[in-house]
Design a protein around this motif. Structure first.
Motif, PDB file in Angstrom:
ATOM      1  N   THR A   8       0.866  -1.172   0.000  1.00 29.48           N
ATOM      2  CA  THR A   8       0.000   0.000   0.000  1.00 29.48           C
ATOM      3  C   THR A   8       0.900   1.218   0.000  1.00 29.48           C
ATOM      4  O   THR A   8       1.833   1.323   0.808  1.00 29.48           O
ATOM      5  N   LEU A   9       0.612   2.147  -0.928  1.00 24.65           N
ATOM      6  CA  LEU A   9       1.391   3.378  -1.033  1.00 24.65           C
ATOM      7  C   LEU A   9       0.479   4.560  -0.761  1.00 24.65           C
ATOM      8  O   LEU A   9      -0.458   4.826  -1.503  1.00 24.65           O
ATOM      9  N   TYR A  10       0.742   5.242   0.346  1.00 26.14           N
ATOM     10  CA  TYR A  10       0.076   6.517   0.605  1.00 26.14           C
ATOM     11  C   TYR A  10       0.807   7.580  -0.197  1.00 26.14           C
ATOM     12  O   TYR A  10       2.021   7.772  -0.026  1.00 26.14           O
ATOM     13  N   THR A  11       0.081   8.287  -1.036  1.00 20.05           N
ATOM     14  CA  THR A  11       0.736   9.210  -1.944  1.00 20.05           C
ATOM     15  C   THR A  11      -0.196  10.364  -2.281  1.00 20.05           C
ATOM     16  O   THR A  11      -1.184  10.614  -1.584  1.00 20.05           O
ATOM     17  N   HIS A  12       0.093  11.060  -3.357  1.00 19.41           N
ATOM     18  CA  HIS A  12      -0.676  12.228  -3.784  1.00 19.41           C
ATOM     19  C   HIS A  12      -0.717  12.231  -5.302  1.00 19.41           C
ATOM     20  O   HIS A  12       0.235  11.799  -5.948  1.00 19.41           O
ATOM     21  N   LYS A  13      -1.815  12.708  -5.870  1.00 17.07           N
ATOM     22  CA  LYS A  13      -1.980  12.641  -7.320  1.00 17.07           C
ATOM     23  C   LYS A  13      -0.943  13.463  -8.076  1.00 17.07           C
ATOM     24  O   LYS A  13      -0.599  13.144  -9.209  1.00 17.07           O
ATOM     25  N   ALA A  14      -0.450  14.540  -7.475  1.00 15.28           N
ATOM     26  CA  ALA A  14       0.463  15.426  -8.195  1.00 15.28           C
ATOM     27  C   ALA A  14       1.895  15.380  -7.677  1.00 15.28           C
ATOM     28  O   ALA A  14       2.830  15.644  -8.417  1.00 15.28           O
ATOM     29  N   GLY A  15       2.088  15.072  -6.409  1.00 17.23           N
ATOM     30  CA  GLY A  15       3.408  15.183  -5.792  1.00 17.23           C
ATOM     31  C   GLY A  15       4.466  14.313  -6.446  1.00 17.23           C
ATOM     32  O   GLY A  15       4.295  13.088  -6.535  1.00 17.23           O
ATOM     33  N   PRO A  16       5.582  14.904  -6.879  1.00 17.12           N
ATOM     34  CA  PRO A  16       6.637  14.127  -7.549  1.00 17.12           C
ATOM     35  C   PRO A  16       7.212  12.994  -6.707  1.00 17.12           C
ATOM     36  O   PRO A  16       7.570  11.942  -7.242  1.00 17.12           O
ATOM     37  N   ASN A  17       7.301  13.170  -5.392  1.00 17.12           N
ATOM     38  CA  ASN A  17       7.962  12.152  -4.571  1.00 17.12           C
ATOM     39  C   ASN A  17       7.213  10.823  -4.573  1.00 17.12           C
ATOM     40  O   ASN A  17       7.834   9.757  -4.545  1.00 17.12           O
ATOM     41  N   GLY A  18       5.888  10.882  -4.592  1.00 16.62           N
ATOM     42  CA  GLY A  18       5.128   9.638  -4.659  1.00 16.62           C
ATOM     43  C   GLY A  18       5.302   8.922  -5.979  1.00 16.62           C
ATOM     44  O   GLY A  18       5.429   7.687  -6.026  1.00 16.62           O
ATOM     45  N   TRP A  19       5.346   9.683  -7.054  1.00 19.19           N
ATOM     46  CA  TRP A  19       5.501   9.074  -8.378  1.00 19.19           C
ATOM     47  C   TRP A  19       6.892   8.501  -8.582  1.00 19.19           C
ATOM     48  O   TRP A  19       7.071   7.551  -9.364  1.00 19.19           O
ATOM     49  N   GLN A  44      -2.882  14.064   4.937  1.00 23.85           N
ATOM     50  CA  GLN A  44      -1.591  13.470   5.287  1.00 23.85           C
ATOM     51  C   GLN A  44      -1.302  13.595   6.778  1.00 23.85           C
ATOM     52  O   GLN A  44      -0.452  12.883   7.317  1.00 23.85           O
ATOM     53  N   LYS A  45      -2.013  14.503   7.460  1.00 26.99           N
ATOM     54  CA  LYS A  45      -1.813  14.726   8.894  1.00 26.99           C
ATOM     55  C   LYS A  45      -2.835  13.973   9.742  1.00 26.99           C
ATOM     56  O   LYS A  45      -2.764  14.018  10.973  1.00 26.99           O
ATOM     57  N   ASP A  46      -3.779  13.290   9.090  1.00 18.94           N
ATOM     58  CA  ASP A  46      -4.795  12.540   9.830  1.00 18.94           C
ATOM     59  C   ASP A  46      -4.173  11.342  10.537  1.00 18.94           C
ATOM     60  O   ASP A  46      -3.202  10.753  10.046  1.00 18.94           O
ATOM     61  N   PRO A  47      -4.736  10.943  11.679  1.00 14.28           N
ATOM     62  CA  PRO A  47      -4.195   9.798  12.426  1.00 14.28           C
ATOM     63  C   PRO A  47      -4.114   8.511  11.606  1.00 14.28           C
ATOM     64  O   PRO A  47      -3.224   7.699  11.845  1.00 14.28           O
ATOM     65  N   GLU A  48      -5.031   8.336  10.651  1.00 10.29           N
ATOM     66  CA  GLU A  48      -5.006   7.128   9.816  1.00 10.29           C
ATOM     67  C   GLU A  48      -3.686   7.018   9.060  1.00 10.29           C
ATOM     68  O   GLU A  48      -3.228   5.914   8.768  1.00 10.29           O
ATOM     69  N   HIS A  49      -3.077   8.161   8.762  1.00  4.01           N
ATOM     70  CA  HIS A  49      -1.791   8.148   8.068  1.00  4.01           C
ATOM     71  C   HIS A  49      -0.619   8.313   9.026  1.00  4.01           C
ATOM     72  O   HIS A  49       0.395   7.616   8.907  1.00  4.01           O
ATOM     73  N   THR A  50      -0.727   9.216   9.994  1.00  4.55           N
ATOM     74  CA  THR A  50       0.407   9.478  10.893  1.00  4.55           C
ATOM     75  C   THR A  50       0.713   8.301  11.824  1.00  4.55           C
ATOM     76  O   THR A  50       1.798   8.239  12.396  1.00  4.55           O
ATOM     77  N   LYS A  51      -0.220   7.365  11.956  1.00  8.25           N
ATOM     78  CA  LYS A  51       0.110   6.164  12.730  1.00  8.25           C
ATOM     79  C   LYS A  51       1.183   5.344  12.018  1.00  8.25           C
ATOM     80  O   LYS A  51       1.887   4.545  12.644  1.00  8.25           O
ATOM     81  N   TYR A  52       1.307   5.554  10.708  1.00  7.77           N
ATOM     82  CA  TYR A  52       2.369   4.919   9.937  1.00  7.77           C
ATOM     83  C   TYR A  52       3.553   5.863   9.734  1.00  7.77           C
ATOM     84  O   TYR A  52       4.708   5.429   9.762  1.00  7.77           O
ATOM     85  N   PHE A  69       5.601  -4.045   7.216  1.00  7.07           N
ATOM     86  CA  PHE A  69       6.765  -3.181   7.420  1.00  7.07           C
ATOM     87  C   PHE A  69       6.519  -1.834   6.738  1.00  7.07           C
ATOM     88  O   PHE A  69       6.104  -1.776   5.582  1.00  7.07           O
ATOM     89  N   VAL A  70       6.777  -0.761   7.468  1.00  3.53           N
ATOM     90  CA  VAL A  70       6.489   0.586   6.977  1.00  3.53           C
ATOM     91  C   VAL A  70       7.792   1.343   6.708  1.00  3.53           C
ATOM     92  O   VAL A  70       8.716   1.319   7.537  1.00  3.53           O
ATOM     93  N   VAL A  71       7.835   2.002   5.569  1.00  2.88           N
ATOM     94  CA  VAL A  71       8.962   2.877   5.226  1.00  2.88           C
ATOM     95  C   VAL A  71       8.395   4.201   4.734  1.00  2.88           C
ATOM     96  O   VAL A  71       7.452   4.214   3.945  1.00  2.88           O
ATOM     97  N   TRP A  72       8.968   5.310   5.212  1.00  3.17           N
ATOM     98  CA  TRP A  72       8.607   6.618   4.669  1.00  3.17           C
ATOM     99  C   TRP A  72       9.870   7.384   4.337  1.00  3.17           C
ATOM    100  O   TRP A  72      10.960   6.981   4.719  1.00  3.17           O
ATOM    101  N   GLU A  73       9.714   8.473   3.613  1.00  4.28           N
ATOM    102  CA  GLU A  73      10.758   9.209   2.905  1.00  4.28           C
ATOM    103  C   GLU A  73      11.026   8.477   1.579  1.00  4.28           C
ATOM    104  O   GLU A  73      11.426   7.312   1.560  1.00  4.28           O
ATOM    105  N   SER A  74      10.794   9.177   0.490  1.00  8.66           N
ATOM    106  CA  SER A  74      10.752   8.534  -0.821  1.00  8.66           C
ATOM    107  C   SER A  74      12.025   7.778  -1.169  1.00  8.66           C
ATOM    108  O   SER A  74      11.961   6.654  -1.684  1.00  8.66           O
ATOM    109  N   ASN A  75      13.181   8.349  -0.887  1.00 11.25           N
ATOM    110  CA  ASN A  75      14.409   7.651  -1.269  1.00 11.25           C
ATOM    111  C   ASN A  75      14.757   6.520  -0.321  1.00 11.25           C
ATOM    112  O   ASN A  75      15.443   5.568  -0.711  1.00 11.25           O
ATOM    113  N   ALA A  76      14.283   6.580   0.918  1.00 12.69           N
ATOM    114  CA  ALA A  76      14.413   5.427   1.811  1.00 12.69           C
ATOM    115  C   ALA A  76      13.544   4.288   1.296  1.00 12.69           C
ATOM    116  O   ALA A  76      13.949   3.117   1.324  1.00 12.69           O
TER     117      ALA A  76
END
Length: 223
Positions: A8-19, A44-52, A69-76
Motif C-alpha cells: 500500500t502506497l500513501y501518496t498524492h496525485k500530483a506530488g513528484p515524490n510519490g511518483w 496526510q496529517k490525519d491519524p489514519e496516516h500518521t500512525k504509519y 513493514f512501513v517505510v517513509w521518505e521517498s528515497n528510503a
C-alpha cells in the motif's frame, strides 16, 4: 486495513515524490495499491496516516508480506525496494562501492534537487508574499544542481553502473514537474541547449516502459 496487493502506497496525485516510488514499483513489477491523500484537506496529517508516518508527509509504503513493514521518505522507500526486491539488479548496482555511490546520488536528490525545486515552486506560486532574494536563491540552486549533473553526464550516460538505476530515476519526476510548470529560471530556459547531457539523460528515462506507464496514470488522474 484490508488489502489485496503486497504494497500500500500513501501518496498524492500530483506530488513528484510519490511518483518516484511508483516508477520503481513498476520497474520491478511489484503489485501495489495507491491511496491518494488530499494534501489541501490535510489528510496526510490525519491519524489514519500518521500512525504509519509520524512526519505526516507522503509517500509512505507498507509491505504487507513482511509484517506490514512501513517505510517513509521517498528515497528510503526506493532503497528498501531495490535492496529487498531487485534481486536481478535491474535498476540497482551490485558492488559495495557502487552501492555507496548509488546512495550518494539518492542523498543528493533528496537534499539538493527536491527541496530546491519544491521551495522555488512554493515561493513563486503559493506564497502570499513575494521575496525576490529568496526566489533568486532557489533559482540559482536549481541551476547549480543541473550543473552538477551535467558535469557527470557529459562524461557518461548514466550516474552509476553504466546503466539506468534508481540513482537516475530518483531525479526524473522533479525534473518533469519543473519543466512542465515553468519553474525553471524563465521562459527562455532551454534544457537541451543549456544542459545537453542532462537533456539526453532525461529523454532516455522518459522512453522507459515503466516511466511511460507511470506518467500515463498520473496524467489520467489530472483529468
Amino acid at each position: 486495513m484490508s488489502h489485496g496487493k503486497q504494497f500500500t502506497l500513501y501518496t498524492h496525485k500530483a506530488g513528484p515524490n510519490g511518483w518516484k516510488v511508483v516508477i520503481v514499483l513498476e520497474e520491478l513489477g511489484l503489485a501495489y495499491e495507491s491511496l491518494y491523500l488530499d494534501l489541501h484537506k490535510g489528510e496526510q496529517k490525519d491519524p489514519e496516516h500518521t500512525k504509519y508516518n509520524p512526519n505526516g508527509r507522503i509517500p509512505t509504503l507498507i509491505d504487507h508480506e513482511h509484517d506490514d513493514f512501513v517505510v517513509w521518505e521517498s528515497n528510503a522507500i526506493i532503497a528498501y525496494l531495490v535492496d529487498k526486491y531487485d534481486t536481478e539488479h535491474k535498476i540497482s548496482v551490485v558492488k559495495f562501492e557502487e552501492k555507496i555511490i548509488q546512495l550518494q546520488w539518492l542523498f543528493f536528490q533528496a537534499s539538493g534537487q527536491g527541496p530546491y525545486f519544491g521551495q522555488l515552486a512554493f515561493f513563486v506560486f503559493h506564497s502570499k508574499e513575494k521575496h525576490p532574494s529568496v526566489i533568486e536563491r532557489y533559482k540559482n540552486e536549481i541551476i547549480r544542481v543541473f550543473e552538477v549533473l551535467e558535469s557527470v553526464l557529459d562524461k557518461q550516460e548514466w550516474l552509476i553502473g553504466g546503466k539506468c538505476t534508481v540513482a537516475d530515476l530518483s531525479f526524473l519526476m522533479w525534473d518533469c514537474a519543473a519543466l512542465s510548470i515553468g519553474v525553471l529560471i524563465n521562459h527562455e530556459f532551454d534544457l537541451e541547449k543549456n544542459f545537453p547531457a542532462v537533456h539526453k539523460w532525461h529523454t532516455a528515462m522518459l522512453a522507459r516502459y515503466a516511466v511511460k506507464k507511470t506518467l500515463a496514470v498520473k496524467e489520467s488522474l489530472s483529468n
